[in-house]
Design an enzyme around this catalytic site. Sequence first.
Site, short mmCIF file in Angstrom:
data_model
loop_
_atom_site.label_atom_id
_atom_site.label_comp_id
_atom_site.label_asym_id
_atom_site.label_seq_id
_atom_site.Cartn_x
_atom_site.Cartn_y
_atom_site.Cartn_z
N ARG A 248 -0.91 5.15 -13.20
CA ARG A 248 -1.52 3.89 -12.75
C ARG A 248 -3.01 4.12 -12.71
O ARG A 248 -3.49 5.05 -12.08
CB ARG A 248 -0.91 3.47 -11.41
CG ARG A 248 -1.72 3.74 -10.19
CD ARG A 248 -1.09 3.10 -8.97
NE ARG A 248 -0.62 4.07 -8.00
CZ ARG A 248 -1.41 4.84 -7.26
NH1 ARG A 248 -2.71 4.78 -7.38
NH2 ARG A 248 -0.91 5.69 -6.39
N HIS A 252 -3.07 2.31 -5.58
CA HIS A 252 -1.67 1.92 -5.34
C HIS A 252 -1.56 0.41 -5.09
O HIS A 252 -0.70 -0.27 -5.66
CB HIS A 252 -1.13 2.69 -4.15
CG HIS A 252 0.20 2.22 -3.67
ND1 HIS A 252 1.37 2.47 -4.37
CD2 HIS A 252 0.57 1.49 -2.60
CE1 HIS A 252 2.39 1.92 -3.73
NE2 HIS A 252 1.93 1.32 -2.65
N TYR A 261 -7.41 10.77 -3.19
CA TYR A 261 -6.38 11.78 -3.45
C TYR A 261 -6.18 12.15 -4.92
O TYR A 261 -5.36 13.00 -5.21
CB TYR A 261 -5.05 11.32 -2.84
CG TYR A 261 -4.62 9.90 -3.24
CD1 TYR A 261 -4.03 9.67 -4.47
CD2 TYR A 261 -4.81 8.82 -2.38
CE1 TYR A 261 -3.65 8.39 -4.84
CE2 TYR A 261 -4.43 7.54 -2.74
CZ TYR A 261 -3.85 7.32 -3.97
OH TYR A 261 -3.48 6.06 -4.34
C1 LIG Z 1 11.76 2.87 2.11
C2 LIG Z 1 10.28 2.78 1.98
N1 LIG Z 1 9.51 3.75 2.48
C3 LIG Z 1 8.16 3.68 2.38
C4 LIG Z 1 7.57 2.62 1.78
C5 LIG Z 1 6.06 2.53 1.69
N2 LIG Z 1 5.63 2.70 0.30
C6 LIG Z 1 5.40 1.64 -0.48
S1 LIG Z 1 5.09 2.07 -2.05
C7 LIG Z 1 5.27 3.70 -1.71
C8 LIG Z 1 5.15 4.69 -2.81
C9 LIG Z 1 6.08 4.41 -3.93
O1 LIG Z 1 5.87 5.28 -4.97
P1 LIG Z 1 6.71 5.21 -6.33
O2 LIG Z 1 8.16 5.05 -6.03
O3 LIG Z 1 6.32 6.37 -7.14
O4 LIG Z 1 6.24 3.86 -7.03
P2 LIG Z 1 4.78 3.40 -7.47
O5 LIG Z 1 4.16 2.72 -6.29
O6 LIG Z 1 4.03 4.60 -7.91
O7 LIG Z 1 4.98 2.41 -8.56
C10 LIG Z 1 5.54 3.89 -0.36
C11 LIG Z 1 5.69 5.20 0.30
C12 LIG Z 1 8.41 1.61 1.28
N3 LIG Z 1 7.92 0.52 0.67
N4 LIG Z 1 9.76 1.70 1.39
#
Ligand SMILES: Cc1ncc(C[n+]2csc(CCOP(=O)(O)OP(=O)(O)O)c2C)c(N)n1
Lengths: 352, 328
Positions: A248, A252, A261
């Site tokens: 990305r 985020h 980071y």
């Molecule tokens: C169960 C849960 N825990 C924590 C979060 C908070 N959170 C939102 S996005 C994220 C990271 C997600 O990373 P990834 O699965 O790699 O997807 P990306 O955002 O990189 O597309 C977190 C920790 C959440 N939405 N749901």
Amino acid sequence: MIQWVTPEGKLTKQGLKHWSKFSNDEKREWLRWMILARQFDRRAILLQRQGRIGTYAPLEGQEAAQIGSSMALHPEDWVFPSYREHGVALKVGMPISQVFLYWMGRVEGCKPPEGVRLMPPTVPIATQIPQAVGAAWASKLRKETFVSVAYFGDGATSEGDFHEGLNFAGVFKLPVIFFCQNNGYAISVPFNRQSASETIAERAKAYQIPGVLVDGNDVFAVRGVMEEAIARARKGDGPTLIEAVTYRKGSHTTADDATRYRPSDEVKEWIEERDPVERWRACLLHEGLISLEEVESWTHHCDEQVDLGIKEAESSTPALATHLFEYVYHEVSRKLMRQKTECETREIPWLN
Amino acid sequence: MAELTMVQAICDALQVALEEMPEVLLLGEDIGKNGGVFRATDGLWEQFGDERVIDTPLAEAGIIGSSIGLAVNGFKPVAEVQFLTFIYPAFEQIISHIARLHTRTQGAFPNSIVIRAPYGGGIRAPELHSDSTETFFVHTPGLKVVVPSTPSDAKGLLLAAIKQPDPVIFLEPMKLYRAFKEEVPTGWYEIPLGSARLVQTGTDVTIIAWGAMVPVAMQGASECEKSGISCEVIDLRTLDPVDEETIIQSVTKTGRVVIVQEAPRTLGLGSELMAMIQEQAFYSLEAPMVRVTSYDVPVPMYALEDDFRPTAEKVAQAVYKVVQEGGR
Ligand SMILES: Cc1ncc(C[n+]2csc(CCOP(=O)(O)OP(=O)(O)O)c2C)c(N)n1
């Protein structure tokens, strides 16, 4: 890792071998959709900065993974997205205005047009994975040929729902594609803190599912491996896990600051040398399938479409407080009716 | 003393705890290098290192389940769940294990764990980030539940929570994270759990609130003062064990009660408070008690958030009602 086009836009040996599998028209379409996804995304970030939409999750850098995979779907196939799959949503038929509405905090933006099998964005990580498995199960039980796709990130693979979904799919041999966009980070957490395994694709083996590692910034390869996975699923050969390695480019969400980071040279390399849109554009130019003028006019046209989408979203009927009580149940209960009156009249009825 | 926002005060409390209690460990998603998505752990990873401020894989059941194993070995895990709405994968660990380990082992193993989670609405957050589900935890015997509403309370309550032998669910209202700054004592400083704060004394009506509803209650109260109604405002601070004494004393004095609750109405903490007051102070009541709550509908996306939540206006209106009803 499967790669059919190099970052410089040259076809690899495998790329040459598969080149004629797809029509030139379709190849041009991939670029057009990637441009739309990018222009949409850039405008959304601007709108957020202007306070016209809320916190937004940008996709820039992941266009090839999203468009390459969704181009392979048929209208009867089901999509279970995360919150970053705007490119997928647009491609499978979600109007631009609807996607904007969602980010404007309007529940109406969750609802796809009739016939579009797209679930609303999934916010709780990984929860869409077992759901997609269920949709694939329906296909199998009904002896139909539609497939189901779960989109998720690398972080999602740490949740129990990922394991449960893959395990079910393996046990019941279901027509589901687990499409992971490994963009290297789950918010700030790098993949090497997410998992001790080198790749996500290799985890498929434990479930007796094929695992495919593909260059996620190579739209051609993504389209190709997705085609194969879907063909297997439709034939009754079961699920596939695809890991599309991507990045990305931005933060985020608009509320995040990725410079805290991510090393700047890493970001720079991905932005300057591995951009998915640039790669495919270079390839098509090199192969003589497009002209620069065409790309320019497409970009312009995409901007116009995005403008129109914003206009539609911003001029839609405003949300009314009484909407709160609609669609909670299939009928409004006595209790909710009372609360609705309370909301409308701003009176506390049982005290009158 | 230092001028801090609530989120800074929380960070300060964690820093003090890490410094003074070697058994304290912080676990959570994005709490290390990133310093937490709200910066509640800003700088702590740099100061205390990767073995005490731990970025975990994205797995709430993993975070909370492993906290139990750490706790029975004498560690003091202070786990962060990034938003309260994402705690559900860990529900099994919390309800079936953390809450009853003390009962089941008759005290043989320590289960001293703090789970911190930002919660509540009012900040135009994305969908599914804004629920107020404190009731789940208050309903579960064996858990203590704390909700601060000011920076200094946040610090004092968090340090008291960390010292607790019992597991504590520590809920942090996101709306108040950066709402205002105030003087917060430096160093170790505790506010005992189970004691409410009398925010303002009054004679006509008792308004009970917690978390992000405390400023809303205060605003409603000052609105009513213009009409000469004197409101006593109580900030519960600890939802379990709740400070029954302070509540009953106040109700005995005022005879009228308004409860302000951010959660939907049905089976919110307000229901339990009304039952408790009815049981212990029925004969002091001069009017039916009133709850000002969110509606019994799914927490809406942010476009309708303000219509969904209690407002100062709704609080004032409720106060007028109980006063009229009681014939002041
Ligand atoms: C169960 C849960 N825990 C924590 C979060 C908070 N959170 C939102 S996005 C994220 C990271 C997600 O990373 P990834 O699965 O790699 O997807 P990306 O955002 O990189 O597309 C977190 C920790 C959440 N939405 N749901």
